[in-house]
Design a protein around this motif. Sequence first.
Motif, mmCIF file in Angstrom:
data_model
loop_
_atom_site.group_PDB
_atom_site.id
_atom_site.type_symbol
_atom_site.label_atom_id
_atom_site.label_comp_id
_atom_site.label_asym_id
_atom_site.label_seq_id
_atom_site.Cartn_x
_atom_site.Cartn_y
_atom_site.Cartn_z
ATOM 1 N N ALA A 43 44.106 45.278 12.879
ATOM 2 C CA ALA A 43 43.058 45.614 11.795
ATOM 3 C C ALA A 43 42.889 47.214 11.581
ATOM 4 N N TYR A 93 37.558 45.599 4.539
ATOM 5 C CA TYR A 93 36.951 45.269 5.965
ATOM 6 C C TYR A 93 38.231 44.411 6.495
ATOM 7 N N HIS A 96 37.218 40.514 12.755
ATOM 8 C CA HIS A 96 36.692 39.206 12.928
ATOM 9 C C HIS A 96 35.440 39.140 11.735
ATOM 10 N N ALA A 97 35.258 37.878 11.264
ATOM 11 C CA ALA A 97 34.160 37.581 10.300
ATOM 12 C C ALA A 97 33.789 36.209 10.429
ATOM 13 N N LEU A 106 30.142 40.090 9.054
ATOM 14 C CA LEU A 106 31.214 40.876 9.452
ATOM 15 C C LEU A 106 30.835 41.240 10.998
ATOM 16 N N ALA A 148 39.754 39.178 6.691
ATOM 17 C CA ALA A 148 39.222 38.524 7.973
ATOM 18 C C ALA A 148 39.224 37.048 7.913
#
Length: 191
Positions: A43, A93, A96-97, A106, A148
């Motif tokens: 990420a 973004y 993780h989401a 988010l 995500a």
Amino acid sequence: MRILKFFLCAALLSSVFCFADEGKRVALVIGNDAYSIRPLQNAVNDARAVDRALRDAGFRTILKENASKETMEKAFVELLESLGPDDTALLFYAGHAVQIENENMLIPVDFQQASSVIDAKYKAFSLARVLDELVRLRHKRTIIILDACRSNPVSEAQSLQAGLAMPLNDSKETYIAFSTSPNHVATDNPN
């Protein structure tokens, strides 16, 4: 997967290039890897690459790596305060989401295990709130790229729907791209 992400970003950005004479282009870029549970590997690197590409394309960028909820909120306020009526806003973004009751959340790196769905919503950063504020500002256009919707401990612990929900979109000049289709998960493939 990285090639697909590159082409997706390039396609979205090319639509923005058509409007080069209109207003500023401001981007908030967030990459979250350093989770205490299920850390990610790509990420932050993805966020850095997108940040470079956006700066090269003439965007003013706000880059945040391994952001807490407070850091995400302050960066979002900075984005909002940077926008005028003829401007383009972009949010990228990676991290993780989760969707909670059809709302995309988010997950900041300081997220602690939630004891309930309400607790999880309070500890996460609401994408619906982001969209509401961006629509309220009535700037020219919004682009949101969500890398995500990975399987994560929030959804497992609370028995939530997998992946992300299709957000409600009140603006005709809002473009949203996901790393996978709604209600599905993507992997953080280190290769």
